[in-house]
Motif scaffolding. Sequence first.
Motif, mmCIF file in Angstrom:
data_model
loop_
_atom_site.group_PDB
_atom_site.id
_atom_site.type_symbol
_atom_site.label_atom_id
_atom_site.label_comp_id
_atom_site.label_asym_id
_atom_site.label_seq_id
_atom_site.Cartn_x
_atom_site.Cartn_y
_atom_site.Cartn_z
ATOM 1 N N UNK A 137 -36.621 27.120 2.018
ATOM 2 C CA UNK A 137 -36.679 28.202 1.031
ATOM 3 C C UNK A 137 -35.306 28.430 0.398
ATOM 4 N N UNK A 138 -35.280 28.722 -0.904
ATOM 5 C CA UNK A 138 -33.984 28.968 -1.547
ATOM 6 C C UNK A 138 -33.323 30.218 -0.971
ATOM 7 N N UNK A 139 -32.028 30.137 -0.789
ATOM 8 C CA UNK A 139 -31.274 31.280 -0.275
ATOM 9 C C UNK A 139 -30.000 31.444 -1.092
ATOM 10 N N UNK A 140 -29.380 32.592 -0.951
ATOM 11 C CA UNK A 140 -28.094 32.841 -1.581
ATOM 12 C C UNK A 140 -28.127 32.726 -3.086
ATOM 13 N N UNK A 141 -27.195 31.938 -3.628
ATOM 14 C CA UNK A 141 -27.032 31.815 -5.079
ATOM 15 C C UNK A 141 -28.264 31.191 -5.730
ATOM 16 N N UNK A 142 -28.893 30.228 -5.055
ATOM 17 C CA UNK A 142 -30.076 29.579 -5.642
ATOM 18 C C UNK A 142 -31.228 30.575 -5.772
ATOM 19 N N UNK A 143 -31.422 31.406 -4.747
ATOM 20 C CA UNK A 143 -32.491 32.415 -4.800
ATOM 21 C C UNK A 143 -32.202 33.446 -5.884
ATOM 22 N N UNK A 144 -30.952 33.882 -5.980
ATOM 23 C CA UNK A 144 -30.576 34.851 -7.027
ATOM 24 C C UNK A 144 -30.780 34.254 -8.415
ATOM 25 N N UNK A 145 -30.422 32.973 -8.569
ATOM 26 C CA UNK A 145 -30.592 32.303 -9.857
ATOM 27 C C UNK A 145 -32.066 32.262 -10.254
ATOM 28 N N UNK A 146 -32.936 31.879 -9.304
ATOM 29 C CA UNK A 146 -34.370 31.825 -9.612
ATOM 30 C C UNK A 146 -34.907 33.201 -9.976
ATOM 31 N N UNK A 147 -34.464 34.228 -9.259
ATOM 32 C CA UNK A 147 -34.924 35.592 -9.527
ATOM 33 C C UNK A 147 -34.473 36.053 -10.907
ATOM 34 N N UNK A 148 -33.199 35.837 -11.215
ATOM 35 C CA UNK A 148 -32.651 36.274 -12.504
ATOM 36 C C UNK A 148 -33.300 35.500 -13.646
ATOM 37 N N UNK A 149 -33.453 34.190 -13.488
ATOM 38 C CA UNK A 149 -34.050 33.389 -14.557
ATOM 39 C C UNK A 149 -35.501 33.794 -14.824
ATOM 40 N N UNK A 150 -36.239 34.097 -13.764
ATOM 41 C CA UNK A 150 -37.622 34.545 -13.961
ATOM 42 C C UNK A 150 -37.644 35.859 -14.720
ATOM 43 N N UNK A 151 -36.766 36.797 -14.334
ATOM 44 C CA UNK A 151 -36.709 38.090 -15.016
ATOM 45 C C UNK A 151 -36.324 37.959 -16.476
ATOM 46 N N UNK A 152 -35.302 37.160 -16.745
ATOM 47 C CA UNK A 152 -34.831 36.988 -18.130
ATOM 48 C C UNK A 152 -35.898 36.295 -18.981
#
Length: 198
Positions: A137-152
């Motif tokens: 599972x993605x963690x750290x920066x990769x998880x934050x990136x996926x979350x932010x990109x989905x939101x944007x």
Amino acid sequence: MARTRGARPRRVRLWRWRRNPLRRRSDLAEAWLLLGALVLALLLGVLSGLAAAGAVDGSLAERRERSSPVAAVLTEDAAGAAASVTENGDGGVWAKVRWTAPDGTLHTGRAEVSPRSPAGTEVTVWTDPAGRLVAAPPEGAEARFQTVMAGVTVAVATGGLVLLGGRLGRRRLELRRLGAWEAEWRRVEPSWRRRMTG
């Protein structure tokens, strides 16, 4: 009064909002439509973007809860950087590994490992509650990136759709206005033509 060469006409800002004898009701309706579309696009874009980011974050958290790292052993030598290089291009290769599931049963499968690792090397793999291999599972920066990109992405798409709806509404107002002008011209044109030719 002659216009000077090269002079550009002066733009009047916010003319739809100002009282003047040339402003029509449709101009004011258009102004309200555009303002409403802009405010709604911003509001819905932000809300849907936050909702999407929250959903992705929750999904990643659930994925982290459902998977766990397990020690595994390579049952074969890992190939060099050959045709079996993983899709994400991080330099890993696929090789056969063996691990013990939470219920104590032995399992084998293919997992991503470092190139040129010899058989017997201990590696970490991720498994689900049934002991099957899953992607880490993605963690750290990769998880934050996926979350932010989905939101944007969702925010921009939602805002864009609302603005597109506003443009379509504005176009309908323009077509109605042009139709009204054409009907008015049909009524006025015969008398105007007689005056000009008579």
